[in-house]
Design an enzyme around this catalytic site. Structure first.
Site, PDB file in Angstrom:
ATOM      1  N   ASP A  19       1.046  -1.239   0.006  1.00  0.00           N
ATOM      2  CA  ASP A  19       0.055  -0.046   0.183  1.00  0.00           C
ATOM      3  C   ASP A  19       1.114   1.251   0.009  1.00  0.00           C
ATOM      4  O   ASP A  19       1.808   1.326   0.695  1.00  0.00           O
ATOM      5  CB  ASP A  19      -0.949  -0.165   1.276  1.00  0.00           C
ATOM      6  CG  ASP A  19      -1.748   1.290   1.351  1.00  0.00           C
ATOM      7  OD1 ASP A  19      -1.963   1.996   0.534  1.00  0.00           O
ATOM      8  OD2 ASP A  19      -2.105   1.477   2.527  1.00  0.00           O
ATOM      9  N   ASP A  23      -4.548   3.514   2.780  1.00  0.00           N
ATOM     10  CA  ASP A  23      -5.607   3.344   2.709  1.00  0.00           C
ATOM     11  C   ASP A  23      -6.032   1.731   2.831  1.00  0.00           C
ATOM     12  O   ASP A  23      -7.165   1.136   3.038  1.00  0.00           O
ATOM     13  CB  ASP A  23      -6.576   3.450   1.478  1.00  0.00           C
ATOM     14  CG  ASP A  23      -6.097   2.772   0.480  1.00  0.00           C
ATOM     15  OD1 ASP A  23      -5.009   2.054   0.280  1.00  0.00           O
ATOM     16  OD2 ASP A  23      -6.693   2.967  -0.842  1.00  0.00           O
ATOM     17  N   ASP A  27      -1.539  -1.321  -3.897  1.00  0.00           N
ATOM     18  CA  ASP A  27      -1.904  -0.422  -4.893  1.00  0.00           C
ATOM     19  C   ASP A  27      -0.460  -0.422  -5.999  1.00  0.00           C
ATOM     20  O   ASP A  27       0.508  -1.247  -5.596  1.00  0.00           O
ATOM     21  CB  ASP A  27      -2.384   0.962  -4.918  1.00  0.00           C
ATOM     22  CG  ASP A  27      -1.268   1.631  -3.647  1.00  0.00           C
ATOM     23  OD1 ASP A  27       0.033   1.357  -3.828  1.00  0.00           O
ATOM     24  OD2 ASP A  27      -1.664   2.327  -2.767  1.00  0.00           O
ATOM     25  N   ASP A 185      -6.908 -16.037 -17.976  1.00  0.00           N
ATOM     26  CA  ASP A 185      -7.853 -16.775 -16.993  1.00  0.00           C
ATOM     27  C   ASP A 185      -8.935 -17.909 -17.451  1.00  0.00           C
ATOM     28  O   ASP A 185      -9.460 -17.513 -18.436  1.00  0.00           O
ATOM     29  CB  ASP A 185      -8.715 -15.512 -16.316  1.00  0.00           C
ATOM     30  CG  ASP A 185      -9.416 -16.116 -15.219  1.00  0.00           C
ATOM     31  OD1 ASP A 185      -8.737 -16.237 -13.932  1.00  0.00           O
ATOM     32  OD2 ASP A 185     -10.677 -16.277 -15.180  1.00  0.00           O
ATOM     33  N   GLU A 248      -4.460 -20.683 -17.854  1.00  0.00           N
ATOM     34  CA  GLU A 248      -5.009 -21.350 -16.983  1.00  0.00           C
ATOM     35  C   GLU A 248      -6.122 -22.199 -17.241  1.00  0.00           C
ATOM     36  O   GLU A 248      -6.891 -21.995 -17.654  1.00  0.00           O
ATOM     37  CB  GLU A 248      -5.593 -20.215 -15.540  1.00  0.00           C
ATOM     38  CG  GLU A 248      -6.085 -21.174 -14.394  1.00  0.00           C
ATOM     39  CD  GLU A 248      -7.124 -20.380 -13.716  1.00  0.00           C
ATOM     40  OE1 GLU A 248      -7.314 -20.705 -12.764  1.00  0.00           O
ATOM     41  OE2 GLU A 248      -7.914 -19.740 -14.297  1.00  0.00           O
TER      42      GLU A 248
END
Ligand code: GLC
Length: 472
Positions: A19, A23, A27, A185, A248
């Site tokens: 982070d 927050d 990120d 994915d 995947e």
């Protein structure tokens, strides 16, 4: 351009990595800040799990804009800096592409309903990956739509030419922004029988863990239907040019061949799900060793951490296994310091019990492990007990073992030749003139002959959970 041959790809789960603004959520800038630490391991590339705009019904795998960045994670400029920073350090950056579905909040769902799969009712007996029927009624449309995962993730209909065209634009947009490839994915979910035929009753247990209601069925028509998948893969490959594409595919090794006609490589889930037992692991290696395109993986953001699955005692040998196999090896963030499964969120964040493998990275021994100055979205597990800073300073740590293995990996040559997979516990294989010997059993074994190049533990013999690389 075959940088991926024998490469190591490091998987980053963006919300749990670093982070940068307090927050409590990791990120993009945080990832950029930690690039030196990732580069110090010697990895060749980073793969980011989805960082696109998402209402987070499925940890970011429910996407409302395939070419954007979620505002809670940063901006496109932040991503451009991450690409540049990765490249400056000689590494590549891969994104996660989700071709099977969007978020139900994606504007397409209302503006272009014909890009999805609809029926007048529950059209068959197919089961969703997380349980329940794949069919849900949309009250506004008065029709039922198909979702292979959560109801918030409607499946795209690739037979509508607008879908491949839009996906091509997505791929080209990111490649144009400097990204080096994609993890694709849930590819087997794209393979739906065009007539939506029922899945037949299962003759035996499913190849890999599945939900109880799906385990009674063989996913013959709801998944992995190659005539449907082939053109999708061809379209993605065409869009990607010669960029890296790892698939995947939640299927046994002997079913990966057709996927590899278009992909660079595919995950070998047989290894991930293999019991930690020499014969079973040796079998999984043997079946996959002939693939031109094995992507080895021992954990990721979906399944248990390595140490939680096979026991902490075996973590060092598991690292030696993963990082000495020919092909592309995938290392999930935190495995390099031996992070274990955590308690998950209270209340749970993920509805399919995967919080336990998504806890924040532990960079130092502080209360939040250096992950955030705020309140983390999932609690830290045990930063005082294991963290990157301490382990980087200790040449005998698991982190240092990973760094040493990756350095040595780049010197290994040749394919994999299985030498021993003994019920008593010895798993041994050759890469050229290097023998890798791992003790997967419970008794001490003799150390095979040869000049030791790297040991997981010192000592005259090969104890349980120990490994050695030997020349000769
Ligand atoms: C893949 C992802 C998983 C996600 C699913 C649906 O299996 O790894 O996290 O929930 O696809 O997108």
């Amino acid at each position: 351009m075959t940088w991926w041959r024998d490469a190591v790809v490091y998987q980053v789960y963006p919300r749990s990595f670093q982070d940068s603004d307090g927050d409590g959520v990791g990120d993009i800038r945080g990832i950029t800040r930690r690039l030196d630490e990732v580069a110090a391991l010697g990895v060749d590339a980073l793969w980011l799990s989805p960082m696109y705009p998402s209402p987070l019904a499925d940890g970011g795998y429910d996407i409302t804009d395939f070419t954007g960045v979620d505002p809670s994670l940063g901006t496109l400029d932040d991503l451009a800096e991450l690409v540049a920073g990765t490249h400056r350090r000689g590494m590549r950056l891969l994104l996660d592409l989700v071709p099977n579905h969007t978020s139900i909040e994606h504007p397409w769902f209302r503006a272009h309903p014909d890009r999805y799969i609809w029926a007048g009712g529950a059209a068959n007996n197919w089961k969703a990956a997380f349980g329940g029927s794949v069919w849900t009624r949309d009250e506004r449309a008065g029709r039922w739509y198909l979702h292979s995962f959560f109801p918030e993730q409607p499946d795209l209909d690739w037979r509508n030419p607008e879908v491949p065209a839009a996906m091509r634009d997505v791929v080209r947009t990111w490649l144009g922004r400097g990204v080096d490839g994609f993890r694709l994915d849930a590819l087997d979910s794209l393979g739906k029988h065009p007539d939506l035929l029922d899945d037949p009753p299962a003759a035996g247990p499913p190849p890999f863990p599945d939900t109880p209601d799906a385990a009674g069925l063989e996913r013959r028509h709801s998944r992995n239907w190659m005539p449907t998948i082939r053109p999708v893969l061809a379209a993605l490959r065409e869009a990607a040019g010669d960029a890296f594409l790892v698939g995947e595919v939640y299927r046994p090794t002997d079913e990966l061949g057709p996927y590899l006609e278009s992909l660079t490589c595919a995950f070998v889930f047989e290894l991930l799900f293999s019991p930690w037992e020499a014969e079973a692991v040796g079998g999984a290696l043997d079946r996959a060793a002939g693939l031109d395109g094995a992507a080895w993986v021992l954990s990721n953001h979906d399944f248990g951490r390595v140490g939680a699955r096979i026991g902490e005692r075996n973590q060092r040998a598991a690292a030696m296994l993963l990082l000495t196999l020919p092909g592309t090896a995938f290392l999930y963030q935190g495995d390099e310091i031996g992070l274990l499964d955590g308690p998950g969120g209270d209340p749970p964040v993920d509805r399919y019990n995967r919080d336990r493998v998504r806890h924040p990275m532990q960079w130092d021994g502080g209360r939040q492990g250096g992950f955030t100055t705020g309140t983390p979205w999932l609690p830290a597990v045990d930063p005082a007990a294991r963290n990157v800073a301490d382990q980087r300073a200790d040449p005998a740590s698991l982190w240092s073992l990973h760094r040493d293995l990756i350095a040595l990996r780049h010197e290994l040559r040749g394919g994999l030749e299985l030498v021993a997979a003994e019920p008593g516990g010895l798993l041994a294989y050759r890469r050229g003139d290097v023998l890798v010997a791992l003790n997967l059993g419970g008794d001490e074994l003799d150390l095979p002959a040869g000049e030791p190049l790297l040991r997981t533990h010192p000592g005259p013999r090969l104890g349980p959970g120990e490994g050695a690389m030997l020349r000769g």
